[in-house]
Enzyme design. Sequence first.
Site, PDB file in Angstrom:
ATOM      1  N   GLN A 181      -3.989   9.012   8.689  1.00 55.76           N
ATOM      2  CA  GLN A 181      -4.600   7.679   8.664  1.00 55.76           C
ATOM      3  C   GLN A 181      -4.159   6.801   9.826  1.00 55.76           C
ATOM      4  OE1 GLN A 181      -3.475   6.956   4.319  1.00 55.76           O
ATOM      5  NE2 GLN A 181      -5.453   5.938   4.487  1.00 55.76           N
ATOM      6  N   LEU A 224      -7.338   2.975   2.246  1.00 56.03           N
ATOM      7  CA  LEU A 224      -7.416   2.128   3.442  1.00 56.03           C
ATOM      8  C   LEU A 224      -8.405   2.689   4.463  1.00 56.03           C
ATOM      9  CD1 LEU A 224      -3.641   1.241   4.032  1.00 56.03           C
ATOM     10  CD2 LEU A 224      -5.409  -0.218   3.029  1.00 56.03           C
ATOM     11  N   GLY A 263       0.192   3.206  -0.276  1.00 50.62           N
ATOM     12  CA  GLY A 263       0.506   4.514   0.283  1.00 50.62           C
ATOM     13  C   GLY A 263      -0.220   4.684   1.609  1.00 50.62           C
ATOM     14  N   GLU A 294      -2.080  10.729  -1.392  1.00 53.04           N
ATOM     15  CA  GLU A 294      -1.585  10.850  -0.010  1.00 53.04           C
ATOM     16  C   GLU A 294      -1.417  12.309   0.414  1.00 53.04           C
ATOM     17  OE1 GLU A 294      -1.848   8.213   1.577  1.00 53.04           O
ATOM     18  OE2 GLU A 294      -1.913   6.867  -0.140  1.00 53.04           O
TER      19      GLU A 294
HETATM   20 CO    CO Z   1      -6.133   7.112   1.226  1.00 48.01          CO
END
Ligand code: CO
Length: 163
Positions: free
Chosen positions: A47, A90, A42, A132
Amino acid sequence: MLKYIGNPILRKKTKEIKVFDDHLKSTIDKMIELMHQEDGIGLAGPQVGISNSILVVDISSIAKNEQPRAFVNPEIIETEGQSIVEEGCLSIPGVREEITRPEKIKLTFQNERGDKFTEKFDGWMARVLQHEIDHLNGVLFVDHLSPIKRQLLIGQEAIPQTY
Ligand code: CO
């Protein structure tokens, strides 16, 4: 291209998307490509430096009959149950922790053309979507941990990356 914890954009609430054009479609394509490159399941707008309400998910590596999907302006309108699952992000490399969240969700969202949908999700989709959607609201998964544990894992996030 990826933004990491400490970057203020990850703490900003995103804006609703109102224009459904080719630029949005190419943004979605680029986000899906980067998610695959990074072996993520995701990825949310902030991000990648985009403070708009957009996220992509692809759980095909861990679940059957799945494919990459994009969600525009998603909002959780109902939740049910509770589950504990280990999460990573991430934007927070090297940190994985068990996080408690609702097991099932009901979501309203739009697709890349602006069509509106209401859909129920459970299992991995419900888990990834909640992670998310948190990003779209400036929330990181470590915020669900106790303050002591959070401090231990990520320290004083408020300190800028560059001095
Ligand atoms: Co995340």
